[in-house]
Design an enzyme around this catalytic site. Structure first.
Site, PDB file in Angstrom:
ATOM      1  N   PRO A  17       0.795  -1.224   0.000  1.00  0.00           N
ATOM      2  CA  PRO A  17       0.000   0.000   0.000  1.00  0.00           C
ATOM      3  C   PRO A  17       0.833   1.283   0.000  1.00  0.00           C
ATOM      4  CG  PRO A  17      -0.120  -1.102   2.136  1.00  0.00           C
ATOM      5  CD  PRO A  17       0.541  -2.051   1.186  1.00  0.00           C
ATOM      6  N   ASN A  18       0.325   2.236  -0.727  1.00  0.00           N
ATOM      7  CA  ASN A  18       0.862   3.598  -0.812  1.00  0.00           C
ATOM      8  C   ASN A  18       2.155   3.718  -1.633  1.00  0.00           C
ATOM      9  OD1 ASN A  18      -1.227   4.791   0.838  1.00  0.00           O
ATOM     10  ND2 ASN A  18      -0.281   3.712   2.552  1.00  0.00           N
ATOM     11  N   ARG A  25       4.985  11.022  -2.329  1.00  0.00           N
ATOM     12  CA  ARG A  25       4.766  10.676  -0.925  1.00  0.00           C
ATOM     13  C   ARG A  25       6.010  10.950  -0.083  1.00  0.00           C
ATOM     14  NH1 ARG A  25       4.777   4.473   1.203  1.00  0.00           N
ATOM     15  NH2 ARG A  25       4.065   4.939   3.296  1.00  0.00           N
ATOM     16  N   TYR A  30      11.214   9.051   1.313  1.00  0.00           N
ATOM     17  CA  TYR A  30      11.259   8.077   0.212  1.00  0.00           C
ATOM     18  C   TYR A  30      11.924   8.598  -1.061  1.00  0.00           C
ATOM     19  CZ  TYR A  30       8.020   5.664   3.286  1.00  0.00           C
ATOM     20  OH  TYR A  30       7.454   5.046   4.377  1.00  0.00           O
ATOM     21  N   ASN A  81       8.088  -5.567  -1.071  1.00  0.00           N
ATOM     22  CA  ASN A  81       8.022  -4.443  -0.147  1.00  0.00           C
ATOM     23  C   ASN A  81       6.549  -4.350   0.234  1.00  0.00           C
ATOM     24  OD1 ASN A  81       7.943  -2.128   1.314  1.00  0.00           O
ATOM     25  ND2 ASN A  81       8.977  -0.836  -0.219  1.00  0.00           N
ATOM     26  N   ALA A  84       3.223  -0.799   4.745  1.00  0.00           N
ATOM     27  CA  ALA A  84       2.734  -0.857   6.132  1.00  0.00           C
ATOM     28  C   ALA A  84       2.254  -2.256   6.528  1.00  0.00           C
ATOM     29  CB  ALA A  84       1.610   0.157   6.317  1.00  0.00           C
ATOM     30  N   GLU A 105      12.668  -9.601   1.489  1.00  0.00           N
ATOM     31  CA  GLU A 105      11.900  -8.425   1.929  1.00  0.00           C
ATOM     32  C   GLU A 105      12.755  -7.181   1.737  1.00  0.00           C
ATOM     33  OE1 GLU A 105      10.925  -8.676   6.086  1.00  0.00           O
ATOM     34  OE2 GLU A 105      10.246  -6.588   6.163  1.00  0.00           O
ATOM     35  N   HIS A 107      12.855  -2.677   1.872  1.00  0.00           N
ATOM     36  CA  HIS A 107      12.273  -1.390   2.250  1.00  0.00           C
ATOM     37  C   HIS A 107      13.165  -0.273   1.734  1.00  0.00           C
ATOM     38  CE1 HIS A 107       9.350  -3.326   4.771  1.00  0.00           C
ATOM     39  NE2 HIS A 107      10.331  -4.110   5.201  1.00  0.00           N
ATOM     40  N   ARG A 114      13.326   4.407  12.260  1.00  0.00           N
ATOM     41  CA  ARG A 114      12.059   5.138  12.261  1.00  0.00           C
ATOM     42  C   ARG A 114      11.247   4.805  13.518  1.00  0.00           C
ATOM     43  NH1 ARG A 114       9.356   4.819   6.547  1.00  0.00           N
ATOM     44  NH2 ARG A 114       8.157   6.534   7.492  1.00  0.00           N
TER      45      ARG A 114
HETATM   46  C1  DQA Z   1       8.343   1.033   3.687  1.00  0.00           C
HETATM   47  C2  DQA Z   1       8.434   1.219   5.201  1.00  0.00           C
HETATM   48  C3  DQA Z   1       7.099   0.985   5.852  1.00  0.00           C
HETATM   49  O1  DQA Z   1       7.188   1.191   7.259  1.00  0.00           O
HETATM   50  C4  DQA Z   1       6.059   1.960   5.309  1.00  0.00           C
HETATM   51  O2  DQA Z   1       4.798   1.703   5.854  1.00  0.00           O
HETATM   52  C5  DQA Z   1       6.026   1.959   3.818  1.00  0.00           C
HETATM   53  C6  DQA Z   1       7.272   1.920   3.073  1.00  0.00           C
HETATM   54  C7  DQA Z   1       9.673   1.361   2.972  1.00  0.00           C
HETATM   55  O3  DQA Z   1       9.834   0.939   1.829  1.00  0.00           O
HETATM   56  O4  DQA Z   1      10.527   2.039   3.536  1.00  0.00           O
HETATM   57  O5  DQA Z   1       4.959   2.067   3.221  1.00  0.00           O
HETATM   58  O6  DQA Z   1       8.037  -0.334   3.416  1.00  0.00           O
END
Ligand code: DQA
Length: 157
Positions: A17-18, A25, A30, A81, A84, A105, A107, A114
């Site tokens: 998501p997102n 964003r 990011y 990835n 959240a 995995e 990020h 964080r």
């Molecule tokens: C994320 C880190 C997560 O905590 C966050 O909710 C994201 C992006 C990252 O790529 O740094 O949506 O996965």
């Protein structure tokens, strides 16, 4: 599904998501890279290693679960990835465990620098490994680690 005799692999790349909003964003966290840029980077990297990738972004947990289940017969490994959902989703973890293929995995941000709620990943314990904090490079490194794992049947060294 490690297979030492194979030279080509098919990898499912999942964005949670997102991540469709990358570029807009929270650029302080990011950066300005877009999801299209990341997918292009991965396509280039994969083709130079004779691998195929399929990419999917979804804001919906069930869509991601369905894609993971379908990967069982279509792909050899998963680069994810989960955004959240990393920190909340037992369903994604169970789906990844169920398909029993190597998972890496990634990020963009360093989740350990964080908020404390980002320090726990439901996915990390069933993943081959996790790469966090290198921006788009996390994905590229994650792809290399996954290809290495698929080629050798072992963890990246
Ligand atoms: C994320 C880190 C997560 O905590 C966050 O909710 C994201 C992006 C990252 O790529 O740094 O949506 O996965």
């Amino acid at each position: 599904m490690p297979n030492e005799t194979r030279s080509s692999f098919s990898i499912l790349v999942l964005h949670g998501p997102n991540l469709n909003l990358l570029g807009l964003r929270e650029p302080g966290i990011y950066g300005s890279v877009t999801l299209a840029d990341i997918n292009q980077l991965l396509q280039k990297e994969a083709s130079s290693r004779s691998c195929q990738i399929e990419t999917l972004q979804s804001n919906h947990e069930g869509v991601l679960v369905d894609a993971i289940q379908a990967a069982r017969t279509e792909h050899h490994g998963i680069l994810i990835n989960a955004g959240a959902y990393t920190h909340t989703s037992v369903a994604l973890r169970d789906a990844l465990a169920a398909v029993a293929m190597p998972v890496v995995e990634v990020h963009l941000s360093n989740i350990y620098q964080r908020e404390p709620f980002r320090h726990h990943s439901f996915i990390a314990p069933i993943a081959v490994g996790q790469i966090s904090g290198f921006g788009a490079e996390s994905y590229r490194l994650g792809l290399l680690a996954l290809v290495h794992t698929l080629k050798t049947g072992s963890r990246a060294k």
